[in-house]
Write a protein that holds these residues in place. Structure first.
Motif, PDB file in Angstrom:
ATOM      1  N   ASP A  41      56.759 -58.719 -34.569  1.00 21.55           N
ATOM      2  CA  ASP A  41      55.790 -58.310 -33.551  1.00 21.55           C
ATOM      3  C   ASP A  41      55.765 -56.794 -33.360  1.00 21.55           C
ATOM      4  O   ASP A  41      54.953 -56.276 -32.588  1.00 21.55           O
ATOM      5  CB  ASP A  41      56.077 -59.019 -32.213  1.00 21.55           C
ATOM      6  CG  ASP A  41      55.367 -60.371 -32.144  1.00 21.55           C
ATOM      7  OD1 ASP A  41      54.184 -60.423 -32.511  1.00 21.55           O
ATOM      8  OD2 ASP A  41      56.005 -61.367 -31.756  1.00 21.55           O
TER       9      ASP A  41
ATOM     10  N   GLY B 163      53.504 -56.925 -30.302  1.00 23.55           N
ATOM     11  CA  GLY B 163      52.835 -58.176 -29.968  1.00 23.55           C
ATOM     12  C   GLY B 163      53.590 -58.923 -28.872  1.00 23.55           C
ATOM     13  O   GLY B 163      54.823 -58.949 -28.858  1.00 23.55           O
TER      14      GLY B 163
ATOM     15  N   SER C 138      53.832 -62.585 -27.933  1.00 19.97           N
ATOM     16  CA  SER C 138      53.451 -63.780 -28.678  1.00 19.97           C
ATOM     17  C   SER C 138      54.334 -64.955 -28.264  1.00 19.97           C
ATOM     18  O   SER C 138      55.087 -64.852 -27.295  1.00 19.97           O
ATOM     19  CB  SER C 138      53.659 -63.502 -30.172  1.00 19.97           C
ATOM     20  OG  SER C 138      55.057 -63.353 -30.433  1.00 19.97           O
TER      21      SER C 138
ATOM     22  N   ILE D 254      48.831 -61.609 -28.327  1.00 18.64           N
ATOM     23  CA  ILE D 254      48.463 -62.295 -29.573  1.00 18.64           C
ATOM     24  C   ILE D 254      47.869 -63.669 -29.222  1.00 18.64           C
ATOM     25  O   ILE D 254      48.479 -64.422 -28.455  1.00 18.64           O
ATOM     26  CB  ILE D 254      49.720 -62.487 -30.467  1.00 18.64           C
ATOM     27  CG1 ILE D 254      50.385 -61.135 -30.776  1.00 18.64           C
ATOM     28  CG2 ILE D 254      49.379 -63.228 -31.772  1.00 18.64           C
ATOM     29  CD1 ILE D 254      49.495 -60.136 -31.473  1.00 18.64           C
TER      30      ILE D 254
ATOM     31  N   HIS E 240      52.684 -63.492 -35.770  1.00 16.33           N
ATOM     32  CA  HIS E 240      53.123 -62.212 -35.186  1.00 16.33           C
ATOM     33  C   HIS E 240      51.986 -61.185 -35.191  1.00 16.33           C
ATOM     34  O   HIS E 240      51.013 -61.334 -35.929  1.00 16.33           O
ATOM     35  CB  HIS E 240      54.257 -61.607 -36.023  1.00 16.33           C
ATOM     36  CG  HIS E 240      55.524 -62.394 -36.018  1.00 16.33           C
ATOM     37  ND1 HIS E 240      56.180 -62.746 -37.185  1.00 16.33           N
ATOM     38  CD2 HIS E 240      56.276 -62.880 -35.009  1.00 16.33           C
ATOM     39  CE1 HIS E 240      57.285 -63.414 -36.876  1.00 16.33           C
ATOM     40  NE2 HIS E 240      57.372 -63.512 -35.565  1.00 16.33           N
TER      41      HIS E 240
END
Ligand code: CIR
Length: 280
Positions: A123, A137, A139, A164, A174
């Motif tokens: 990420d 990210g 996520s 995300i 990711h």
């Protein structure tokens, strides 16, 4: 200006158990172990060809996903950051990587994520550039506390969280699966699907850098490895249209890498190679 002269690449050998790696997409065909090993060996050759010193951590059969070394460690400016894996089955991978880093890169400062922070290194999307920015990210694998700890580890940089989309919304695993650097600075390859375009919009709205995007036809081909002027990208066999787009844009600096087996268990190219600059 290129801000980093990368000189080392750390890979981790695939375990034979990678056939049962975690995946959030349905598997049509199981991972072929010979193919996976061949892809790994070829990646090692390419890494050397682009002038990097190769380091390889041993596989651990207990961890089917251990080949994806991008997730348990991130290197930047003399700091090795060790996230706490977002998926419980991967939490133990970090130990051997931490030992390896301490042994081979003894001057790096090692920072381990603690408490309720979770993150997969996949990420983390380093942009660098004038604004010294890192996108991260948020996520299913990375939470806000993880992002906060990444920011604390790199106070000279601005860490910008990027949401995300979920799998149900077409999101990939990711941030780095959706987009990755194709040049030094804020330059990102990204796919054309609705979910990837949403990630693009999230970046445009939140990043402090002005990002230039290179759109490729296939979402899973937006993951490439930029290293010292070279762009290692998807193979013709897997993503012919995106392959063509990379070849046309980067010419003799574009090097295709096969990732057919690891792709089956949600692995992209960057996740098998961790790059760093280290005084040798
Ligand atoms: C997982 O689900 O954790 C692995 N099967 C794939 C990890 C891919 N890592 C990455 O893109 N950085």
């Amino acid at each position: 200006m290129s801000e980093i002269e990368i000189n080392c690449a750390v890979l981790r050998a695939p375990s034979k158990s990678c056939v049962s790696g975690v995946t959030q997409r349905p598997i049509d065909e199981p991972v072929k172990i010979e193919g996976a090993m061949a892809e790994h060996e070829y990646t090692k050759e390419v890494v050397k060809k682009v002038g990097l010193k190769l380091y390889e951590v041993e596989a651990d059969e207990e961890y089917p996903d251990c080949v994806f070394i991008e997730d348990p460690v991130f290197f930047l400016d003399g700091v090795a950051f060790f996230p706490q894996a977002g998926h419980p089955s991967r939490r133990g991978e970090k130990g051997a990587v931490l030992e390896f880093v301490k042994k081979h890169f003894p001057t790096l400062k090692c920072v381990e994520m603690t408490g309720e922070g979770y993150m997969d290194g996949g990420d983390i999307c380093f942009l660098g550039g004038e604004k010294k920015e890192i996108l991260c990210g948020v996520s299913t694998r990375t939470n806000e506390e993880g992002v906060r700890q990444l920011q604390a580890a790199y106070p000279d940089y601005t860490v910008t969280p990027i949401p995300i989309p979920t799998v149900e919304e077409g999101g990939l695993l990711h941030l780095i699966t959706h987009c990755s650097r194709y040049a030094s600075g804020p330059y990102l390859a990204i796919g054309k699907s609705e979910a990837s375009q949403r990630v693009k919009k999230n970046i445009e709205e939140r990043a402090i850098s002005k990002v230039e995007f290179f759109e490729v036809p296939d979402d899973w081909a937006a993951n490439c490895i930029y290293v010292n002027g070279y762009v290692l990208h998807c193979s013709q066999e897997e993503y012919p249209e995106s392959f063509k787009a990379y070849q046309e844009k980067f010419g003799d600096k574009a090097i295709p890498l096969k990732n057919k087996e690891f792709d089956k268990i949600d692995g992209s190219l960057t996740c098998r190679v961790r790059l760093l600059k280290y005084p040798l």
